[in-house]
Design an enzyme around this catalytic site. Sequence first.
Site, PDB file in Angstrom:
ATOM      1  N   ARG A  32     -34.063  27.481 -16.585  1.00  0.00           N
ATOM      2  CA  ARG A  32     -34.401  27.928 -15.434  1.00  0.00           C
ATOM      3  C   ARG A  32     -33.427  28.978 -15.283  1.00  0.00           C
ATOM      4  NH1 ARG A  32     -34.871  23.971 -10.421  1.00  0.00           N
ATOM      5  NH2 ARG A  32     -36.936  23.632 -11.344  1.00  0.00           N
ATOM      6  N   ARG A  65     -27.429  17.761  -2.435  1.00  0.00           N
ATOM      7  CA  ARG A  65     -28.778  17.664  -2.908  1.00  0.00           C
ATOM      8  C   ARG A  65     -29.135  19.200  -3.057  1.00  0.00           C
ATOM      9  NH1 ARG A  65     -32.752  16.129  -5.260  1.00  0.00           N
ATOM     10  NH2 ARG A  65     -33.903  14.164  -4.347  1.00  0.00           N
ATOM     11  N   LYS A  66     -30.145  19.776  -3.630  1.00  0.00           N
ATOM     12  CA  LYS A  66     -30.596  21.186  -3.822  1.00  0.00           C
ATOM     13  C   LYS A  66     -30.702  21.761  -2.335  1.00  0.00           C
ATOM     14  CE  LYS A  66     -34.906  21.872  -4.725  1.00  0.00           C
ATOM     15  NZ  LYS A  66     -36.337  21.693  -5.054  1.00  0.00           N
ATOM     16  N   GLY A 106     -48.014  18.211  -9.400  1.00  0.00           N
ATOM     17  CA  GLY A 106     -48.385  16.928 -10.166  1.00  0.00           C
ATOM     18  C   GLY A 106     -47.981  15.616  -9.649  1.00  0.00           C
ATOM     19  N   CYS A 157     -43.553  20.533  -5.642  1.00  0.00           N
ATOM     20  CA  CYS A 157     -43.246  21.845  -6.356  1.00  0.00           C
ATOM     21  C   CYS A 157     -44.385  22.973  -6.022  1.00  0.00           C
ATOM     22  CB  CYS A 157     -42.821  21.825  -7.836  1.00  0.00           C
ATOM     23  SG  CYS A 157     -41.519  20.413  -8.129  1.00  0.00           S
ATOM     24  N   GLY A 158     -45.629  22.275  -6.151  1.00  0.00           N
ATOM     25  CA  GLY A 158     -46.500  23.342  -6.053  1.00  0.00           C
ATOM     26  C   GLY A 158     -47.164  23.731  -4.892  1.00  0.00           C
TER      27      GLY A 158
HETATM   28 FE1  SRM Z   1     -39.448  21.373  -8.102  1.00  0.00          FE
HETATM   29  C1  SRM Z   1     -37.979  18.880  -9.313  1.00  0.00           C
HETATM   30  C2  SRM Z   1     -40.349  22.369 -11.133  1.00  0.00           C
HETATM   31  C3  SRM Z   1     -40.138  24.455  -6.957  1.00  0.00           C
HETATM   32  C4  SRM Z   1     -39.346  20.161  -4.993  1.00  0.00           C
HETATM   33  N1  SRM Z   1     -39.071  20.618 -10.175  1.00  0.00           N
HETATM   34  C5  SRM Z   1     -38.313  19.605 -10.330  1.00  0.00           C
HETATM   35  C6  SRM Z   1     -38.098  19.267 -11.588  1.00  0.00           C
HETATM   36  C7  SRM Z   1     -36.820  19.823 -11.953  1.00  0.00           C
HETATM   37  C8  SRM Z   1     -38.205  17.911 -12.054  1.00  0.00           C
HETATM   38  C9  SRM Z   1     -37.834  17.756 -13.678  1.00  0.00           C
HETATM   39  O1  SRM Z   1     -36.682  17.807 -13.928  1.00  0.00           O
HETATM   40  O2  SRM Z   1     -38.812  17.638 -14.538  1.00  0.00           O
HETATM   41  C10 SRM Z   1     -39.257  20.203 -12.339  1.00  0.00           C
HETATM   42  C11 SRM Z   1     -39.212  20.832 -13.617  1.00  0.00           C
HETATM   43  C12 SRM Z   1     -40.492  20.802 -14.491  1.00  0.00           C
HETATM   44  C13 SRM Z   1     -40.629  21.772 -15.400  1.00  0.00           C
HETATM   45  O3  SRM Z   1     -40.378  21.510 -16.601  1.00  0.00           O
HETATM   46  O4  SRM Z   1     -40.967  22.927 -15.246  1.00  0.00           O
HETATM   47  C14 SRM Z   1     -39.626  21.051 -10.951  1.00  0.00           C
HETATM   48  N2  SRM Z   1     -40.058  23.050  -8.928  1.00  0.00           N
HETATM   49  C15 SRM Z   1     -40.428  23.224 -10.163  1.00  0.00           C
HETATM   50  C16 SRM Z   1     -41.238  24.523 -10.291  1.00  0.00           C
HETATM   51  C17 SRM Z   1     -40.844  25.038 -11.809  1.00  0.00           C
HETATM   52  C18 SRM Z   1     -42.546  24.628 -10.090  1.00  0.00           C
HETATM   53  C19 SRM Z   1     -43.540  25.471 -10.820  1.00  0.00           C
HETATM   54  O5  SRM Z   1     -44.202  25.320 -11.334  1.00  0.00           O
HETATM   55  O6  SRM Z   1     -43.264  26.574  -9.972  1.00  0.00           O
HETATM   56  C20 SRM Z   1     -40.486  25.566  -9.433  1.00  0.00           C
HETATM   57  C21 SRM Z   1     -39.108  26.145  -9.636  1.00  0.00           C
HETATM   58  C22 SRM Z   1     -38.529  26.839  -8.620  1.00  0.00           C
HETATM   59  C23 SRM Z   1     -37.318  27.657  -9.156  1.00  0.00           C
HETATM   60  O7  SRM Z   1     -37.640  28.620  -9.832  1.00  0.00           O
HETATM   61  O8  SRM Z   1     -36.078  27.245  -8.947  1.00  0.00           O
HETATM   62  C24 SRM Z   1     -40.068  24.431  -8.365  1.00  0.00           C
HETATM   63  N3  SRM Z   1     -39.543  22.400  -6.260  1.00  0.00           N
HETATM   64  C25 SRM Z   1     -40.135  23.383  -5.985  1.00  0.00           C
HETATM   65  C26 SRM Z   1     -40.464  23.750  -4.787  1.00  0.00           C
HETATM   66  C27 SRM Z   1     -41.092  24.793  -3.767  1.00  0.00           C
HETATM   67  C28 SRM Z   1     -40.019  25.768  -3.408  1.00  0.00           C
HETATM   68  O9  SRM Z   1     -39.053  25.686  -3.682  1.00  0.00           O
HETATM   69  O10 SRM Z   1     -40.753  26.300  -2.523  1.00  0.00           O
HETATM   70  C29 SRM Z   1     -40.058  22.441  -4.222  1.00  0.00           C
HETATM   71  C30 SRM Z   1     -40.409  21.996  -2.435  1.00  0.00           C
HETATM   72  C31 SRM Z   1     -39.551  22.632  -1.647  1.00  0.00           C
HETATM   73  C32 SRM Z   1     -38.341  21.891  -1.410  1.00  0.00           C
HETATM   74  O11 SRM Z   1     -37.594  21.769  -2.492  1.00  0.00           O
HETATM   75  O12 SRM Z   1     -38.023  21.369  -0.496  1.00  0.00           O
HETATM   76  C33 SRM Z   1     -39.584  21.423  -5.060  1.00  0.00           C
HETATM   77  N4  SRM Z   1     -38.671  19.704  -7.255  1.00  0.00           N
HETATM   78  C34 SRM Z   1     -38.946  19.343  -6.028  1.00  0.00           C
HETATM   79  C35 SRM Z   1     -38.317  18.037  -5.733  1.00  0.00           C
HETATM   80  C36 SRM Z   1     -38.109  17.150  -4.361  1.00  0.00           C
HETATM   81  C37 SRM Z   1     -36.906  17.576  -3.937  1.00  0.00           C
HETATM   82  C38 SRM Z   1     -36.337  16.596  -2.966  1.00  0.00           C
HETATM   83  O13 SRM Z   1     -35.740  17.016  -1.849  1.00  0.00           O
HETATM   84  O14 SRM Z   1     -36.669  15.445  -2.945  1.00  0.00           O
HETATM   85  C39 SRM Z   1     -37.890  17.854  -7.217  1.00  0.00           C
HETATM   86  C40 SRM Z   1     -37.207  16.278  -7.434  1.00  0.00           C
HETATM   87  C41 SRM Z   1     -35.693  16.452  -7.229  1.00  0.00           C
HETATM   88  O15 SRM Z   1     -35.232  17.254  -6.941  1.00  0.00           O
HETATM   89  O16 SRM Z   1     -35.000  15.206  -7.307  1.00  0.00           O
HETATM   90  C42 SRM Z   1     -37.945  18.733  -7.893  1.00  0.00           C
HETATM   91 FE1  SF4 Z   2     -43.942  16.812  -9.698  1.00  0.00          FE
HETATM   92 FE2  SF4 Z   2     -42.554  19.135  -9.558  1.00  0.00          FE
HETATM   93 FE3  SF4 Z   2     -42.965  18.070 -11.855  1.00  0.00          FE
HETATM   94 FE4  SF4 Z   2     -45.025  19.286 -10.458  1.00  0.00          FE
HETATM   95  S1  SF4 Z   2     -43.037  20.016 -11.440  1.00  0.00           S
HETATM   96  S2  SF4 Z   2     -44.905  17.421 -11.614  1.00  0.00           S
HETATM   97  S3  SF4 Z   2     -44.366  18.555  -8.339  1.00  0.00           S
HETATM   98  S4  SF4 Z   2     -41.487  17.279 -10.233  1.00  0.00           S
END
Ligand code: SRM
Ligand code: SF4
Length: 533
Positions: free
Chosen positions: A69, A183-184, A454, A459-460
Amino acid sequence: MTDLATTTTTSLNKFEKFKAQKDGLAVKEEIEKFASLGWEAIDETDRDHRLKWVGVFFRPVTPGKFMMRLRLPNGILSCEQMRVLAEVVQRYGDDGSADITTRQNIQLRGIRIEDLPEIFDKFRAVDLTSVQSGMDNVRNITGDPVAGLDADELFDTRELVQQIQDMVTNRGEGNSEFSNLPRKFNIAITGGRDNSVHAEINDLAFVPAFKEVEEAGGEMTPSSPSSPQKVFGFNVLVGGFFSAKRCEAAVPLNVWVSPEDVVALCRAVLEVFRDHGLRANRQKARLMWLIDEWGLEKFRAEVEKRFGKSLLGAAAQDEIDWEKRDHVGVYKQKQPGLNYVGLHVPVGRLFAEDMFEMARLAEVYGSGEIRLTVEQNLMIPNIPDSLLGTFLTEPVLEKFSVNPTLLTRSLVSCTGAQFCNFALIETKNRALKTIKALEAEVELTRPVRIHWTGCPNSCGQPQVADIGLMGTKARKNGKPVEGVDIYMGGKVGKEAQLGTCVTKGIPCEDLQPVLRELLISHFGARLREPAAV
Ligand code: SRM
Ligand code: SF4
């Protein structure tokens, strides 16, 4: 520094424990070692967790093929940078691809650990960084995708976003001051009138607002001769986030800052979060939980202490008074004779050849710059009128359309089961297939924003969509099947508000007719006439 002394080791969650043992950023010095060890021999905590501090994500779904990333402040990159990213994924053949993310960013897939030293060298040569892009760090900082191009913009966010990133990451080298947050942490700045960054879903967001000169301290330079009593700045929102347990829109901090104070305020908020954020229960570690525990007044007072001078109260109103634009299509820039063109990238997925093509288009027709949007699309700015016609005949625009059909246009999808082990369903391919089937059935007069995610991590961003679809486990005929919960009511742009769950557990195989009915009953869709035989 991090005040872990006040929390006993036994009350720390497992993430806090491994962070206390060894800071995530320490892996930066171990990349060569990991590369020669190979992915199977690396210490598991380093491999599965700490590598995320340099933007490298182990994928349990595709072991040995890592995700990387990036950080792309304000979603902007050059054609040289895009080419480097394309070269990186190209070497992995069918395993190599890239995704534009919902934070205006790019993730690369198929990465082999043995190639990391060379990849980081290539990144350094073109000023790209992936540092601190995952885990307990500040994520990619979003800004207006049309910053500096839009005649109606109130503030060009590019410089400020870069400055915040430089402060947080020590100019991309890594910054141990902010590498152990609870956290993030998400930061966004919007400088236009349409809230193009979804300010409301960020832990810290800046939205444009004018303040009376006297209220702003009396000595500031008015923002324009036509409004001599007002100065430009930002109202500040805090605590917005989505998680599996809880989703909240950001709340006003009752603070207005001038652009010059934005970086200092970010630092102050991050220090308070770092030193006082809740660390025992990881489900309660986002900023809003601290604000809840303290109350907004105490939080504001602590931020003020770190800020080092009095914070001014918020301006009475912000300037977000437009519907949100998606920037897909051809638009005039404020610079006479220049245009920006937004290309629709289906669910954000790019392959090496696409990336090389985008770099070429940007170089041949524009100024070499490429921009990304939170809708997972791509823009090429600075195309002169004289070249626009030829640009629009480029064959690659058949895949990345400037005028996509109305449902396709607004489709967003997270990664889903193809690569993400949290996923409860496959998303991207299913999203495309479902939209195609729906478009064959119904006609629309306006875009309907459908977002797939998903799992409940969101994240979506299903909560910002007209129709949000969140993966879940459903049952059909007594058997477990892939399903979705349906969200509705998400509103973006002015008066943004989060959608809520309206229906639970629809099996994915039964989803299409349900969506068709929603499009007809809520969004004015009409069934297409059956084709004449
Ligand atoms: Fe996300 C975790 C993908 C935007 C909330 N997110 C993850 C992980 C890293 C989990 C993992 O290790 O597999 C996903 C990686 C999957 C992969 O292989 O791509 C993942 N998040 C994404 C992306 C790629 C979704 C997308 O297809 O666009 C986005 C990457 C953004 C970036 O460039 O940094 C992405 N994630 C978001 C957003 C949207 C936003 O930021 O506007 C959210 C909700 C907003 C927020 O964070 O408040 C989001 N992601 C999460 C969470 C829940 C966080 C929490 O506080 O519990 C997780 C789980 C975690 O962090 O433990 C997570
Ligand atoms: Fe769940 Fe984020 Fe993975 Fe999508 S990318 S399946 S919302 S953790």
